[in-house]
Write an enzyme that holds these catalytic residues in place. Structure first.
Site, mmCIF file in Angstrom:
data_model
loop_
_atom_site.group_PDB
_atom_site.id
_atom_site.type_symbol
_atom_site.label_atom_id
_atom_site.label_comp_id
_atom_site.label_asym_id
_atom_site.label_seq_id
_atom_site.Cartn_x
_atom_site.Cartn_y
_atom_site.Cartn_z
ATOM 1 N N ASN A 1 44.945 26.383 45.903
ATOM 2 C CA ASN A 1 45.047 27.673 45.223
ATOM 3 C C ASN A 1 46.500 27.820 44.779
ATOM 4 O OD1 ASN A 1 44.986 30.280 44.338
ATOM 5 N ND2 ASN A 1 44.563 31.211 46.339
ATOM 6 N N TRP A 2 46.736 27.464 43.528
ATOM 7 C CA TRP A 2 48.113 27.494 43.035
ATOM 8 C C TRP A 2 48.627 28.920 42.838
ATOM 9 C CZ3 TRP A 2 48.157 23.234 38.587
ATOM 10 C CH2 TRP A 2 47.972 21.972 39.189
ATOM 11 N N LYS A 3 47.715 29.889 42.840
ATOM 12 C CA LYS A 3 48.091 31.297 42.613
ATOM 13 C C LYS A 3 48.896 31.417 41.309
ATOM 14 C CE LYS A 3 47.803 32.069 47.552
ATOM 15 N NZ LYS A 3 48.179 32.884 48.710
ATOM 16 N N HIS B 1 39.455 36.548 46.767
ATOM 17 C CA HIS B 1 40.676 36.294 47.532
ATOM 18 C C HIS B 1 41.264 37.640 47.979
ATOM 19 C CE1 HIS B 1 44.711 35.059 48.599
ATOM 20 N NE2 HIS B 1 44.229 33.838 48.711
ATOM 21 N N GLU C 1 44.162 38.709 48.017
ATOM 22 C CA GLU C 1 45.139 39.272 47.077
ATOM 23 C C GLU C 1 44.430 40.009 45.945
ATOM 24 O OE1 GLU C 1 47.212 35.604 46.413
ATOM 25 O OE2 GLU C 1 47.890 35.635 48.487
ATOM 26 N N GLU D 1 39.775 33.177 55.292
ATOM 27 C CA GLU D 1 41.241 33.265 55.250
ATOM 28 C C GLU D 1 41.701 34.542 55.953
ATOM 29 O OE1 GLU D 1 42.827 30.798 51.685
ATOM 30 O OE2 GLU D 1 42.400 32.821 50.991
ATOM 31 N N GLY E 1 50.272 32.722 53.738
ATOM 32 C CA GLY E 1 51.656 32.716 53.272
ATOM 33 C C GLY E 1 52.652 33.138 54.333
ATOM 34 N N SER F 1 48.152 29.274 55.679
ATOM 35 C CA SER F 1 49.242 28.423 56.186
ATOM 36 C C SER F 1 48.780 27.045 56.636
ATOM 37 C CB SER F 1 50.013 29.137 57.306
ATOM 38 O OG SER F 1 50.594 30.337 56.815
ATOM 39 N N GLY G 1 47.267 27.313 49.812
ATOM 40 C CA GLY G 1 48.169 27.929 48.848
ATOM 41 C C GLY G 1 49.462 27.144 48.732
ATOM 42 N N GLY G 2 50.499 27.602 49.435
ATOM 43 C CA GLY G 2 51.842 27.043 49.306
ATOM 44 C C GLY G 2 51.910 25.521 49.352
HETATM 45 P P1 PGA Z 1 48.784 29.744 52.042
HETATM 46 O O1 PGA Z 1 47.707 30.511 51.109
HETATM 47 O O2 PGA Z 1 48.228 28.366 52.270
HETATM 48 O O3 PGA Z 1 50.049 29.756 51.255
HETATM 49 O O4 PGA Z 1 48.854 30.518 53.327
HETATM 50 C C1 PGA Z 1 46.340 30.318 51.291
HETATM 51 C C2 PGA Z 1 45.569 31.159 50.298
HETATM 52 O O5 PGA Z 1 45.932 32.312 50.069
HETATM 53 O O6 PGA Z 1 44.578 30.680 49.712
#
Ligand code: PGA
Length: 254
Positions: free
Chosen positions: A9-11, A97, A99, A169, A175, A215, A236-237
């Protein structure tokens, strides 16, 4: 075996140059996926076409959008429809998600509508769920996540949900560098599978892939993915760094 999936998930990150370079690095990493393994790259809308083109017909590699609209077309300035995604040969859409739920007010009903239009168009949702910290601390996370599934998925039939992808999640782990423990992940994944089993039966419950997100890093992926009900991760990250994401892909169950 059900599908073991490493989803990125590059966001809202990367320039087009960086997105192209990252995709090239992943494709040139010499990854040998097992027959039940898949990689899904969840990329920003402007890069879907580029990344899709770079994947070509590499088997078991897919491109996902990070959102879609509930309507097929029309006067919705700034929005992106499932028909547009399909015309770009995108196969998956990340939906719900935390977010999007929090910053863009995506309601359970809206998510149900998005799931419906994806399925009707042959796009595969990666449906996200997960509890905030206060819910975890009050010990009510099982009921909270069950309600998220019920509100946005339980109107669907067994055929529509066979092979479905759910990403668990916990919001407190996204994050933050604070990963759920292997036990916490396994416990919730087993719960999610039980909820699906109760509603739809054993065969359906065993067909769905439940990904852990929050994470996930190169150093912890394999041990989390080794849990019996964890079928990979939504990352994500660490998905923004080719060497890290390839290590995570290599951590999938064989
Ligand atoms: P993260 O994000 O791996 O940076 O914690 C995961 C996500 O929100 O899909």
């Amino acid at each position: 075996m059900r599908k073991q999936i490493a989803a990125a998930n590059w966001k809202m990150n990367l320039t087009v140059q960086q997105a192209g370079a990252l995709t090239d690095e992943l494709m040139n990493a010499g990854l040998q996926l097992g027959t039940d393994q898949e990689v899904i790259l969840g990329v920003p809308f402007p890069y879907l076409s580029l990344v899709r083109g770079k994947l070509g017909d590499t088997p078991q590699f897919y491109v996902a959008a990070q959102n879609c609209h509930t309507q097929k077309s029309g006067a919705y300035t700034g929005e992106v429809s499932v028909d547009m995604l399909q015309s770009l040969e995108v196969s998956h859409v990340i939906l719900g998600h935390s977010e999007r739920r929090e910053y863009f007010n995506e309601s359970p009903k809206m998510l149900a509508d998005k799931v419906d239009i994806c399925l009707a168009s042959g796009l595969k949702p990666v449906f996200c769920c997960g509890e905030p910290l206060a819910i975890r601390e009050s010990g009510t996370e099982n009921a909270y996540v069950e309600a998220q599934l019920r509100e946005s998925l339980f109107h669907l039939g067994v055929e529509q949900l066979t092979g479905f992808i759910i990403a668990y999640e916990p919001i407190w782990a996204i994050g933050t560098g604070k990963t759920a423990t292997n036990e916490q992940a396994q416990q919730m994944h087993a719960h999610i599978r039980q909820v699906m089993r109760n509603q739809y039966g054993e065969a359906l419950a065993n067909s769905i892939s439940i990904l852990y997100g929050g994470s996930v890093k190169a150093g912890n992926a394999a041990e989390i993915f080794a849990q019996p009900d964890v079928d990979g991760g939504l990352v994500g990250g660490a998905s923004l760094v080719a060497v890290d994401f390839t290590a995570i892909i290599r951590g999938l169950k064989k």
